[in-house]
Design an enzyme around this catalytic site. Structure first.
Site, PDB file in Angstrom:
ATOM      1  CD  GLU A  96      66.090  36.573  64.433  1.00  0.00           C
ATOM      2  OE1 GLU A  96      66.341  37.067  63.313  1.00  0.00           O
ATOM      3  OE2 GLU A  96      66.993  36.266  65.260  1.00  0.00           O
ATOM      4  CG  ASP A 142      61.339  26.999  48.801  1.00  0.00           C
ATOM      5  OD1 ASP A 142      60.599  27.424  49.703  1.00  0.00           O
ATOM      6  OD2 ASP A 142      62.566  27.175  48.802  1.00  0.00           O
ATOM      7  CG  ASN A 198      70.246  35.003  63.258  1.00  0.00           C
ATOM      8  OD1 ASN A 198      69.604  36.010  62.950  1.00  0.00           O
ATOM      9  ND2 ASN A 198      70.202  33.890  62.549  1.00  0.00           N
TER      10      ASN A 198
END
Length: 421
Positions: free
Chosen positions: A196, A246, A133
């Site tokens: 990925e 963020d 991952n």
């Protein structure tokens, strides 16, 4: 290598004077929001930011057009391919366990941030079945060798939780400074078991005619193009993480998150540290672009002709979207709105337009709303829906979603054509 990539940009800004990693980097990245910036001296290190801050720069590097980006990412996600394992990588030239995170050019971006933050870092982990991952995770530096890593309940969280419940640590590799095909792949949402790295390999094949190359670093594959690589372990211990700015440009709150221990650092000769500005355009691109194919696929299930999807910069490329369709039936616009929300559950607002509207031009989209939309007939409001935890206006992630059907009525479409020569 990141240096070779950056030198191809004709709009590169080079800052030759010394720049502080605390707040000063941010000022330059905000000033040159759409242009790549290379700092030659941040505490003695080189740092780059805004590297992938526009769709055009990303598309040009990949050898495609802006409009093709969505389909490029979608094809790689749907057709992952094997990566190639090799013996050597430039970052293997420099390795040590005698280092301090405090001495690296890890920025503190905003005054109220909890500390210095890794923002472009991707974490690579391998489970017992061999599944690899790769995902983005912010990491707040705590001291010379430890940080607090933000884990949301996705794949890496599941891998960590399985270890933590048995009192064990999760062995990971943390990579910083990678080309765009690796970054885009690391931001995709895939089923557990689809690596990925294989999505990045497909992108590499499509763009450059070769698979992604990796080296096995103590049992975990690491892309050879990484500038910095850290061997680390995510522990069962929980510590404070945050505040952090963020994607919406607002401060996220403090949470208890896993402690990560950094054990060894590798880097290329004269490396470039990738500083990803929180809430900047590069942040928008890397989070938002991989979501556009999901919206496209969802809308295409209900409306056969979908011409494009754009998550807008004004909506932080997360909360607002524009979708272009060709209507075949009245009601297609509203169906497209509902499908867009299903394709990207964090989406809060969507505008659906006809194929003659340029979805990359905010004025054109607003013109469609001004001339083809009536709120009493064409507005869709969904109250108390599950939305994004990143939306500061939401209440416990519940939000009111709303869509605008700015498409022409089929029976009167000739009345809505604009004059052209």
């Amino acid at each position: 290598m990141l240096e070779e990539i950056i030198k191809t940009f004709d709009d590169l800004i080079v800052i030759d004077k010394p720049v502080k990693k605390e707040l000063e980097i941010t000022r330059y990245l905000i000033k040159y929001r759409e242009r790549p910036v290379l700092f030659t001296n941040v505490n003695g290190w080189r740092v780059a930011g805004n590297v992938w801050s526009t769709r055009e720069r990303i598309a040009n590097f990949l050898g495609i057009t802006r409009e093709e980006l969505l389909h490029f990412i979608a094809k790689a996600m749907e057709n992952p391919s094997s990566y190639k394992t090799v013996e050597k990588a430039p970052f293997l030239k420099n390795v040590t366990s005698d280092f301090s995170l405090m001495e690296l050019p890890v920025p503190k971006y905003y005054p109220k941030c909890g500390g210095q933050y890794f923002t472009s870092a991707m974490v690579i982990a391998k489970d017992e079945s061999g599944f690899v991952n790769v995902s983005f995770h912010r990491i707040m530096v705590r001291d010379e060798k430890t940080g607090a890593i933000r884990l949301v309940p996705r794949h890496l969280y599941a891998m960590w939780k399985d270890k933590a419940e048995h009192g064990e640590e999760l062995d990971v590799r943390i990579v910083v400074g990678n080309p765009i095909h690796l970054l885009l792949a690391g931001a995709t949402s895939t089923a557990y078991g689809v690596s990925e790295l294989e999505i990045a390999s497909k992108m590499s094949e499509m763009a450059f005619g070769r698979p992604l190359e990796v080296v096995e670093l103590r049992g975990i594959p690491v892309p050879v193009e990484s500038e910095f690589v850290f061997e680390a372990k995510i522990t069962p211990e929980l510590v404070d993480e945050g505040p952090f700015v963020d994607i919406t440009g607002t401060y996220d709150h403090v949470r208890k998150q896993p402690l990560v221990v950094f054990e060894r650092i590798y880097h290329v000769d004269d490396p470039i540290f990738h500083a990803l500005l929180p809430g900047g355009y590069e942040h928008f691109m890397l989070m938002g672009l991989p979501k556009e194919p999901q919206i496209y696929a969802s809308v295409k299930k209900v409306v056969p002709k979908v011409h494009g999807v754009r998550l807008t910069e004004g909506g932080a490329m997360w909360l607002h979207a524009v979708v272009s369709i060709t209507k075949q039936h009245d009601g297609d616009g509203k169906n497209a709105i509902l499908a867009a929300f299903a394709g990207h559950p964090s989406l809060k607002h969507v505008v659906v337009v006809d194929e003659d509207i340029n979805i990359y031009d905010d004025r054109d989209v607003e013109w469609a709303i001004a001339t083809r939309f009536q709120a009493d007939k064409d507005l869709v409001v969904i109250p108390n829906a599950r939305g994004s935890s990143l939306d500061p206006s939401a209440t416990k992630s519940l939000t009111a979603k709303w869509g605008i059907d700015a498409t022409k009525p089929l029976e009167r479409k000739d009345e809505f054509e604009r004059a052209r020569i």
